[in-house]
Scaffold this motif. Sequence first.
Motif, PDB file in Angstrom:
ATOM      1  N   LYS A  21       0.830  -1.213   0.000  1.00 53.12           N
ATOM      2  CA  LYS A  21       0.000   0.000   0.000  1.00 53.12           C
ATOM      3  C   LYS A  21       0.859   1.256   0.000  1.00 53.12           C
ATOM      4  O   LYS A  21       0.486   2.277  -0.573  1.00 53.12           O
ATOM      5  N   GLN A  22       1.996   1.167   0.659  1.00 50.83           N
ATOM      6  CA  GLN A  22       2.898   2.339   0.716  1.00 50.83           C
ATOM      7  C   GLN A  22       3.944   2.310  -0.400  1.00 50.83           C
ATOM      8  O   GLN A  22       4.780   3.204  -0.493  1.00 50.83           O
ATOM      9  N   SER A  23       3.920   1.275  -1.233  1.00 47.71           N
ATOM     10  CA  SER A  23       4.963   1.076  -2.262  1.00 47.71           C
ATOM     11  C   SER A  23       6.348   1.149  -1.612  1.00 47.71           C
ATOM     12  O   SER A  23       7.221   1.910  -2.050  1.00 47.71           O
ATOM     13  N   ARG A  24       6.522   0.343  -0.586  1.00 51.07           N
ATOM     14  CA  ARG A  24       7.767   0.409   0.185  1.00 51.07           C
ATOM     15  C   ARG A  24       8.222  -1.002   0.577  1.00 51.07           C
ATOM     16  O   ARG A  24       7.392  -1.883   0.823  1.00 51.07           O
ATOM     17  N   LEU A  25       9.533  -1.179   0.628  1.00 54.84           N
ATOM     18  CA  LEU A  25      10.103  -2.445   1.103  1.00 54.84           C
ATOM     19  C   LEU A  25      10.870  -2.196   2.386  1.00 54.84           C
ATOM     20  O   LEU A  25      11.643  -1.235   2.457  1.00 54.84           O
ATOM     21  N   ARG A  26      10.644  -3.038   3.374  1.00 52.05           N
ATOM     22  CA  ARG A  26      11.451  -2.962   4.600  1.00 52.05           C
ATOM     23  C   ARG A  26      12.440  -4.113   4.577  1.00 52.05           C
ATOM     24  O   ARG A  26      12.068  -5.266   4.385  1.00 52.05           O
ATOM     25  N   MET A  27      13.710  -3.761   4.808  1.00 52.06           N
ATOM     26  CA  MET A  27      14.771  -4.740   4.629  1.00 52.06           C
ATOM     27  C   MET A  27      15.287  -5.256   5.966  1.00 52.06           C
ATOM     28  O   MET A  27      15.165  -4.608   7.007  1.00 52.06           O
ATOM     29  N   ARG A  28      15.916  -6.436   5.888  1.00 57.54           N
ATOM     30  CA  ARG A  28      16.516  -7.030   7.079  1.00 57.54           C
ATOM     31  C   ARG A  28      17.577  -6.106   7.673  1.00 57.54           C
ATOM     32  O   ARG A  28      17.742  -6.014   8.886  1.00 57.54           O
ATOM     33  N   SER A  29      18.292  -5.375   6.801  1.00 54.68           N
ATOM     34  CA  SER A  29      19.364  -4.494   7.266  1.00 54.68           C
ATOM     35  C   SER A  29      18.831  -3.253   7.984  1.00 54.68           C
ATOM     36  O   SER A  29      19.602  -2.497   8.568  1.00 54.68           O
ATOM     37  N   GLY A  30      17.517  -3.044   7.927  1.00 55.04           N
ATOM     38  CA  GLY A  30      16.931  -1.846   8.520  1.00 55.04           C
ATOM     39  C   GLY A  30      16.634  -0.769   7.494  1.00 55.04           C
ATOM     40  O   GLY A  30      15.906   0.183   7.773  1.00 55.04           O
ATOM     41  N   ALA A  31      17.179  -0.925   6.295  1.00 55.94           N
ATOM     42  CA  ALA A  31      16.937   0.063   5.230  1.00 55.94           C
ATOM     43  C   ALA A  31      15.504  -0.061   4.709  1.00 55.94           C
ATOM     44  O   ALA A  31      14.836  -1.087   4.922  1.00 55.94           O
ATOM     45  N   THR A  32      15.031   0.992   4.069  1.00 52.64           N
ATOM     46  CA  THR A  32      13.746   0.926   3.374  1.00 52.64           C
ATOM     47  C   THR A  32      13.963   1.396   1.936  1.00 52.64           C
ATOM     48  O   THR A  32      14.855   2.212   1.667  1.00 52.64           O
ATOM     49  N   TYR A  33      13.187   0.847   1.044  1.00 53.62           N
ATOM     50  CA  TYR A  33      13.250   1.264  -0.361  1.00 53.62           C
ATOM     51  C   TYR A  33      11.838   1.596  -0.831  1.00 53.62           C
ATOM     52  O   TYR A  33      10.925   0.757  -0.711  1.00 53.62           O
ATOM     53  N   ASP A  34      11.658   2.785  -1.380  1.00 50.60           N
ATOM     54  CA  ASP A  34      10.391   3.142  -2.016  1.00 50.60           C
ATOM     55  C   ASP A  34      10.512   2.852  -3.508  1.00 50.60           C
ATOM     56  O   ASP A  34      11.583   3.028  -4.091  1.00 50.60           O
ATOM     57  N   TYR A  35       9.419   2.441  -4.076  1.00 47.34           N
ATOM     58  CA  TYR A  35       9.464   2.116  -5.519  1.00 47.34           C
ATOM     59  C   TYR A  35       8.273   2.719  -6.242  1.00 47.34           C
ATOM     60  O   TYR A  35       7.228   3.003  -5.628  1.00 47.34           O
ATOM     61  N   ASP A  36       8.446   2.890  -7.539  1.00 41.44           N
ATOM     62  CA  ASP A  36       7.316   3.256  -8.392  1.00 41.44           C
ATOM     63  C   ASP A  36       6.702   2.004  -9.008  1.00 41.44           C
ATOM     64  O   ASP A  36       5.494   1.914  -9.188  1.00 41.44           O
ATOM     65  N   TYR A  37       7.580   1.061  -9.357  1.00 41.68           N
ATOM     66  CA  TYR A  37       7.111  -0.239  -9.887  1.00 41.68           C
ATOM     67  C   TYR A  37       7.913  -1.339  -9.194  1.00 41.68           C
ATOM     68  O   TYR A  37       9.108  -1.173  -8.934  1.00 41.68           O
ATOM     69  N   LEU A  38       7.230  -2.450  -8.956  1.00 42.85           N
ATOM     70  CA  LEU A  38       7.878  -3.563  -8.248  1.00 42.85           C
ATOM     71  C   LEU A  38       7.617  -4.867  -9.012  1.00 42.85           C
ATOM     72  O   LEU A  38       6.500  -5.099  -9.490  1.00 42.85           O
ATOM     73  N   VAL A  39       8.651  -5.685  -9.115  1.00 41.71           N
ATOM     74  CA  VAL A  39       8.481  -7.039  -9.653  1.00 41.71           C
ATOM     75  C   VAL A  39       8.845  -8.014  -8.533  1.00 41.71           C
ATOM     76  O   VAL A  39       9.964  -7.968  -8.002  1.00 41.71           O
ATOM     77  N   VAL A  40       7.895  -8.876  -8.168  1.00 41.01           N
ATOM     78  CA  VAL A  40       8.136  -9.871  -7.117  1.00 41.01           C
ATOM     79  C   VAL A  40       8.461 -11.203  -7.793  1.00 41.01           C
ATOM     80  O   VAL A  40       7.622 -11.786  -8.484  1.00 41.01           O
ATOM     81  N   SER A  41       9.690 -11.644  -7.608  1.00 40.30           N
ATOM     82  CA  SER A  41      10.121 -12.908  -8.212  1.00 40.30           C
ATOM     83  C   SER A  41      10.934 -13.680  -7.164  1.00 40.30           C
ATOM     84  O   SER A  41      12.114 -13.977  -7.356  1.00 40.30           O
ATOM     85  N   THR A  42      10.288 -13.961  -6.067  1.00 43.91           N
ATOM     86  CA  THR A  42      11.006 -14.486  -4.899  1.00 43.91           C
ATOM     87  C   THR A  42      10.994 -16.007  -4.807  1.00 43.91           C
ATOM     88  O   THR A  42      11.493 -16.570  -3.830  1.00 43.91           O
ATOM     89  N   GLY A  43      10.385 -16.682  -5.795  1.00 40.21           N
ATOM     90  CA  GLY A  43      10.451 -18.136  -5.826  1.00 40.21           C
ATOM     91  C   GLY A  43       9.633 -18.804  -4.737  1.00 40.21           C
ATOM     92  O   GLY A  43       8.726 -18.202  -4.154  1.00 40.21           O
ATOM     93  N   CYS A  44       9.956 -20.057  -4.493  1.00 41.64           N
ATOM     94  CA  CYS A  44       9.256 -20.793  -3.447  1.00 41.64           C
ATOM     95  C   CYS A  44      10.265 -21.606  -2.641  1.00 41.64           C
ATOM     96  O   CYS A  44      11.421 -21.756  -3.052  1.00 41.64           O
ATOM     97  N   ILE A  45       9.818 -22.104  -1.519  1.00 35.62           N
ATOM     98  CA  ILE A  45      10.720 -22.842  -0.620  1.00 35.62           C
ATOM     99  C   ILE A  45      10.199 -24.262  -0.410  1.00 35.62           C
ATOM    100  O   ILE A  45       9.044 -24.447   0.019  1.00 35.62           O
ATOM    101  N   PRO A  46      11.019 -25.270  -0.709  1.00 36.04           N
ATOM    102  CA  PRO A  46      10.610 -26.645  -0.388  1.00 36.04           C
ATOM    103  C   PRO A  46      10.447 -26.793   1.113  1.00 36.04           C
ATOM    104  O   PRO A  46      11.316 -26.365   1.882  1.00 36.04           O
ATOM    105  N   SER A  47       9.332 -27.371   1.541  1.00 34.70           N
ATOM    106  CA  SER A  47       9.027 -27.441   2.978  1.00 34.70           C
ATOM    107  C   SER A  47       8.619 -28.849   3.393  1.00 34.70           C
ATOM    108  O   SER A  47       7.446 -29.093   3.742  1.00 34.70           O
ATOM    109  N   PRO A  48       9.557 -29.803   3.390  1.00 31.10           N
ATOM    110  CA  PRO A  48       9.199 -31.175   3.765  1.00 31.10           C
ATOM    111  C   PRO A  48       8.682 -31.282   5.191  1.00 31.10           C
ATOM    112  O   PRO A  48       7.949 -32.219   5.520  1.00 31.10           O
ATOM    113  N   GLU A  49       9.037 -30.269   6.024  1.00 32.45           N
ATOM    114  CA  GLU A  49       8.584 -30.317   7.429  1.00 32.45           C
ATOM    115  C   GLU A  49       7.065 -30.194   7.534  1.00 32.45           C
ATOM    116  O   GLU A  49       6.503 -30.435   8.608  1.00 32.45           O
TER     117      GLU A  49
END
Lengths: 148, 396
Positions: B89-117
């Motif tokens: 909603k805010q067009s913003r990413l919050r990062m593990r490092s504490g940084a934030t990034y605002d974007y005008d356009y975003l592409v989400v290509s984060t894949g998937c995680i095998p979860s045998p558990e």
Amino acid sequence: MTHQNPETSTQTLEQLLECLPALKNEATQAGLADLLDKLAPLLQGRRLHNIVDLLAATSDVIEMTDDAMLQKLMALYEESIGGVWMLTNALRYASAQAAANSTPPTLWQSVKKFNQNEDARRGLDVVSNILAELGRQSAIKGQKMPED
Amino acid sequence: MIKTIIVVGGGIGGTMTANNLVSKLYAEISRGEVRVLLISNSPWHYYKPAFMYVAFGAFYKEELRRHQASLLRPEIDFVLDQVDNFEFKQSRLRMRSGATYDYDYLVVSTGCIPSPERIEGLQEAGDHFYQHDPARKLYEKISTIEKGRIFIGVTFPKTPNVPHQCGIAPMETTLMLDEFLRKRGVRDQIEIVYTYPTISQLVRNCLFLQKQTGEVLPSVFDSKGIIHKRSFTLASVDPERKVAISEEGEEENFDILIQTPPIRAVDAVLNSGVSQAPNNEGWLPTDRYSLQLEGFENVFVMGDTVDLPISKAGGSCHNQSPVICNNIAGLMRWGKTVAEYDGKVQAVAQMGMDVGMPLWYDYDVDVIPTPATKIGGLMRKGFNRGVYWSVARGLV
């Protein structure tokens, strides 16, 4: 070697063709007739043989290609494409940066930039290393070799 | 004002899309009006389909990875960090490092995680080849087994009509396994059992997620002495008894259990709260044509993260990437999207250690199976060993 009667062999061919349902299709027959028209001069002049030989040679290469050969060929492909890609990227990016300055830097400014930019110094080092390697290879080529 | 496009994910989808965006928007980028960032949590780019070959001792780790930055055009800013939160909603990413990034356009290509558990006992007793270390572990087992029973199974997501990772992989590995064991001279002492769950996307009680291919599989497996079994949906595994238990109420013993595991989206996508997928799988609701995240015009989703009925594989990304690039360019230049994804996926299936079958399909037309050939095998090997890296660079 036995020679068959041409009449018998034609009949056998006809019988064989009768067995193929695809050949009873009118469009298939028309297509084959067109194809035979095209092939006739090649057959008559024995030139189709070259095409068959070419196909056979291609097939031989496919049969002979094993994992090791394929890996070497693809490594060559990747090194070539990757190398060209890296160089064209660098050229395009550097040209765009240079074009963005309305006035090019003075010689002194360029030298200062070199001094302050680690990547630029590393790039110069790469060029220097390339020249040294070319020189080493030239020296090897120029060496007098003893007779066996 | 500079427009910022952020691509999240350093897999094949994100890498090729960042490169393709630079090509598509080069005029704007060279004028300083647009910048492209790629964010990945790894400095390495892995050719993930090669993990399957690791399981057969045919690929080393060093051969299947490259420095992520070496695959990106210099116009792309590479950020090594992990997204903790997508604030769409805010067009913003919050990062593990504490940084934030605002974007005008975003592409989400984060894949998937095998979860045998996610299946009781599977983590302890099962094996798979969708990551490097599990694939190495599987190699140690199949290269030393002398006799017994190898049981192969597939787990689909609970989200309706969403496939598991790389639809053809279980069939490929079954055929490769048969050949691998024959070469080792132990095939006669080892039973291979290929199973498929009751519900696989839109088909039921089949051997593959597309009916036509599923119908040719029995004769292929019979010719190799591979036992095949429908309607085995893995519910749990008893590691002590070495038994796989199905939702249908059956028990099957095994010496090695090769199970395509459950999968889920990455944590940041799960935490975004946007997904409507059941079982906390996290697939993002994606417009099947424009590939926009539903409700967010400036966000695009691709690859494994979508909730579409399309293979979670690089062959999908290859066709989604140009659509996304065209649509971002369309929004920036004309104020509207201009391209539509038709669901096209293409690949060369490995149908044994040396033969392959080129295939393609889309939303409307399923794969039409053709005989596997040596040329097909060479095409696949050529792709594995070289062409893939050109695809990642956006050259092919």
